[in-house]
Scaffold this active site. Structure first.
Site, PDB file in Angstrom:
ATOM      1  N   THR A  54       0.861  -1.167  -0.076  1.00  0.00           N
ATOM      2  CA  THR A  54      -0.038   0.040  -0.006  1.00  0.00           C
ATOM      3  C   THR A  54       0.942   1.211  -0.072  1.00  0.00           C
ATOM      4  O   THR A  54       0.459   2.211  -0.523  1.00  0.00           O
ATOM      5  CB  THR A  54      -0.972  -0.062   1.190  1.00  0.00           C
ATOM      6  N   TYR A 142       4.158 -12.103   5.850  1.00  0.00           N
ATOM      7  CA  TYR A 142       3.099 -11.730   5.194  1.00  0.00           C
ATOM      8  C   TYR A 142       2.814 -12.724   4.056  1.00  0.00           C
ATOM      9  O   TYR A 142       3.520 -12.910   3.026  1.00  0.00           O
ATOM     10  CB  TYR A 142       3.458 -10.289   4.528  1.00  0.00           C
ATOM     11  N   LYS A 170       0.878 -12.144   9.108  1.00  0.00           N
ATOM     12  CA  LYS A 170      -0.138 -11.039   8.431  1.00  0.00           C
ATOM     13  C   LYS A 170      -1.008 -11.957   7.399  1.00  0.00           C
ATOM     14  O   LYS A 170      -0.203 -12.387   6.308  1.00  0.00           O
ATOM     15  CB  LYS A 170       0.232  -9.858   7.598  1.00  0.00           C
ATOM     16  N   VAL A 210      -4.040  -5.756   9.788  1.00  0.00           N
ATOM     17  CA  VAL A 210      -3.210  -4.502   9.179  1.00  0.00           C
ATOM     18  C   VAL A 210      -4.023  -4.165   8.123  1.00  0.00           C
ATOM     19  O   VAL A 210      -4.382  -5.026   7.300  1.00  0.00           O
ATOM     20  CB  VAL A 210      -1.926  -4.952   8.731  1.00  0.00           C
TER      21      VAL A 210
END
Length: 299
Positions: A54, A142, A170, A210
């Site tokens: 992001t 992640y 995540k 998150v």
């Protein structure tokens, strides 16, 4: 000094994966990044992830990544966890970024599955272990097969959890069954990486999330997770259902595009995007306004 953490919530519960603001000419807007970081922490975030997807990390330089970590730490590092995204598909480069983040004072590392080159599970194990060995910082894996091309298998996550500095995952796999087994077998702090599944993942043992939509509705997300933890499941469910139009609307196109469009509408630092990402069209912005309004946010 890093904010307080526990083994169950090493990075807190409510985190936002922060965009990287740029100026009109496309250069890094460090002052804007600091203002946005302060806004997000004031809104209720326990932590911020910088230099993640992001944050347009595929198109920022190593020097820009360093400058952004330094700026955000200066702005909010005394009251929020600042987690540096350092994942690439080159282990040597990832180790360099990890050491850089540690030297700058980051509180933790977010390490995405190596993308495009599709290593086998043993390659993933060695990659993540090498990163965890490279610094003294806690690591959040992640797992996002939609971007990386491959999942981190539950068995691999369990193996990785034996490393003392791999403390969290995540999860953007979109598989509640796999998440349930991963949480139960690994003991890692589990963070939702898919806003639509924030509450469902909490229900099977996740520690928090998150978020991307946290740029717009952190107070609501904070209220949702606090309600759930307090045992007020009906209240958490009501908030989740109210936010469904926003969870959908913010991902009608690539999430950074809509997030920066929303921030620009809110008068918060965001600026343009770097190619190959492009600005939201007028039609996309109009639809975004409708989706946000349906979720209670009127811009």
């Amino acid at each position: 000094m890093a904010p307080t953490s526990t083994p169950e919530t090493p990075f807190g519960r409510a985190l936002t994966a922060m965009v990287t603001p740029f100026t009109a000419d496309g250069s890094l807007d460090l002052e804007g990044a600091q203002r946005l970081a302060v806004h997000l922490v004031d809104a209720g975030n326990d932590g911020l992830v910088v230099n993640g997807t992001t944050g347009e990390s595929p198109t920022t330089t190593d020097a820009e990544k360093a400058a952004l970590v330094r700026a955000v730490l200066e702005a909010v590092g005394d009251r929020a966890h600042v987690i540096a995204g350092v994942g690439t598909n080159d282990t040597r480069h990832t180790l360099e970024l990890a050491r850089q983040a540690e030297q700058l004072g980051a509180h933790g590392l977010l390490v995405v599955t190596p993308y495009y080159n599709k290593p086998p599970q043993e390659g993933l194990y060695r990659h993540f272990t090498a990163v965890a060995d490279a610094t003294g910082l806690p690591v959040m894996l992640y797992d996002i097969p939609g971007r990386s091309g491959i999942p981190i298998a539950t068995e691999t996550i369990v193996r990785l959890a034996e490393h003392p500095r791999i403390v969290a995952n995540k999860d953007a796999k979109g598989d509640l069954a796999a998440a349930s087994w991963g949480i139960a077998q690994s003991g890692l702090a589990w963070y939702s990486g898919d806003d639509m599944l924030n509450l469902p993942l909490l229900s099977v043992g996740a520690a928090g999330f998150v978020s991307v939509v946290g740029h717009v509705v952190t107070p609501d997300l904070r209220a949702m997770v606090d309600a759930f933890v307090a045992g007020e499941v009906a209240k958490a469910t009501e908030i989740h259902q109210r936010l469904l139009p926003i969870f959908t609307g913010m991902f009608r196109t690539q999430g950074v595009i809509t997030t920066k469009a929303a921030l620009n509408l809110m008068g918060l630092p965001a600026g343009p995007l770097r190619l190959p990402l492009v600005e939201a069209t007028e039609a996309e912005i109009a639809q975004l306004r409708r989706d946000l309004a349906d979720g209670g946010v009127h811009l």
